[in-house]
Design an enzyme around this catalytic site. Structure first.
Site, PDB file in Angstrom:
ATOM      1  N   THR A 106     -74.367  33.496  -5.920  1.00 42.24           N
ATOM      2  CA  THR A 106     -75.493  34.269  -5.414  1.00 42.24           C
ATOM      3  C   THR A 106     -75.050  34.953  -4.127  1.00 42.24           C
ATOM      4  O   THR A 106     -74.873  34.300  -3.092  1.00 42.24           O
ATOM      5  CB  THR A 106     -76.712  33.372  -5.153  1.00 42.24           C
ATOM      6  OG1 THR A 106     -77.151  32.797  -6.390  1.00 42.24           O
ATOM      7  CG2 THR A 106     -77.857  34.167  -4.541  1.00 42.24           C
ATOM      8  N   LYS A 135     -81.682  38.115  -8.813  1.00 42.28           N
ATOM      9  CA  LYS A 135     -81.561  36.753  -8.275  1.00 42.28           C
ATOM     10  C   LYS A 135     -82.235  36.646  -6.909  1.00 42.28           C
ATOM     11  O   LYS A 135     -82.815  35.608  -6.570  1.00 42.28           O
ATOM     12  CB  LYS A 135     -80.084  36.354  -8.170  1.00 42.28           C
ATOM     13  CG  LYS A 135     -79.852  34.909  -7.676  1.00 42.28           C
ATOM     14  CD  LYS A 135     -80.482  33.871  -8.591  1.00 42.28           C
ATOM     15  CE  LYS A 135     -80.340  32.446  -8.048  1.00 42.28           C
ATOM     16  NZ  LYS A 135     -78.966  31.927  -8.083  1.00 42.28           N
TER      17      LYS A 135
END
Length: 303
Positions: free
Chosen positions: A99, A175
């Site tokens: 991420t 995300k």
């Protein structure tokens, strides 16, 4: 069908689970982790240890990453022994499950394309280690459509919900929104548990009571019970990681001139918890911050 040889960089909670899943499905996997002590479980399952990210890229058809943050992905890619620094790379595709920011993703995608004729998919995941072990991850993908099609078989081996969201950086953008919901949701589930426990009702029955209504969610059904039971060991996700992600959400929103007071408040809660020494605690244990503040108030100290 001959399965591609996979290289996996980053054997943390998620990387270990994904590597074990790939090995169970018959994929040959070469692995590297900054702390080599983390490799024991996956090597025991048949993974092949490598000396560097560059060696992983020389051994594999597809390189996967799942590391902590932007700096870690950049180091594994562009560093002295980075995956794109060797002229004779076998790998032609990188799939980054980390991420990180969409901007960093686009920069690194351009770098590997120019430096090593490799293509990049940003493919951050949600679901946790258990979902990874069972091939039930949610995977949000950014990159070229033809590269997504090339990777779809192996992505489907890891995820039950795999969505191509658009060009490079689109997966990371999805995300960011996911983490806004998750981070604020963990804080909300903690506050719901505190309210239910203080009210005198049977707090353990709340998920069943609310199931099917507008308040129902995976957070209520899976995270709330762990919070109510204070079942946080072993961790399934670290507070430092979610705090980092929430800071990234706030920065992304700020750049778009979006004012998100709820997200900002949740980010502050996680920052306070990590600063109090809980960096490696389970993210769901954020309720302990509330409990320590309550104890301090009862003792007459500052919250």
């Amino acid at each position: 069908m001959t399965l591609p040889h996979i290289g996996f960089i980053g054997i943390g909670l998620m990387g270990e689970a994904m590597t074990l899943r790939l090995r169970a499905l018959g994929y040959e996997v070469t692995v590297w982790n900054r702390e080599a002590s983390r490799l024991g479980t996956v090597v025991a399952a048949g993974a092949i240890p490598a000396a560097s990210p560059a060696q992983v890229a020389q051994s594999a058809d597809i390189v996967m990453l799942c590391v902590l943050d932007d700096a870690a992905v950049a180091h594994c890619t562009q560093g002295p022994e980075g995956l794109a620094t060797q002229p004779a790379c076998r790998a032609r595709l990188v799939i980054d499950f980390s991420t990180i920011s969409p901007d960093t993703t686009r920069t690194l995608a351009q770098f590997v394309s120019a430096q090593a004729d490799m293509q990049w998919l940003d493919a951050p995941v949600s679901g946790g280690p258990e979902a990874a072990r069972n091939g039930q991850l949610t995977i949000m993908v950014g990159g070229r459509a033809q590269d997504f099609q090339q990777a779809q078989t192996v992505l489907d081996a890891l995820g039950s919900q795999v969505t191509h969201m658009g060009p490079s950086g689109a997966g990371q953008t999805a995300k960011i929104i996911n983490q806004a919901i998750v981070g604020a949701g963990f804080v909300l589930m903690s506050e719901a548990a505190l309210l239910a426990e203080a009210s005198g009702i049977d707090a353990a029955r709340l998920p069943a009571c609310l199931q099917g209504g507008f308040a129902d969610s995976t957070l209520l059904q899976k995270v709330y019970p762990r919070i109510h039971a204070r079942a946080f060991d072993p961790p399934i996700g670290y507070a430092r990681q979610l705090s980092k992600d929430m800071d990234a959400v706030a920065a992304f929103a700020n750049a778009l001139q979006c004012e998100l007071p709820l997200v900002k408040a949740a980010a502050q809660r996680f920052a306070q918890y990590v600063d109090a020494g809980a960096a490696m605690a389970d993210s769901a244990s954020i309720i302990r911050l509330y409990e320590s503040e309550a104890a301090a108030r009862q003792a007459g100290g500052a919250p």
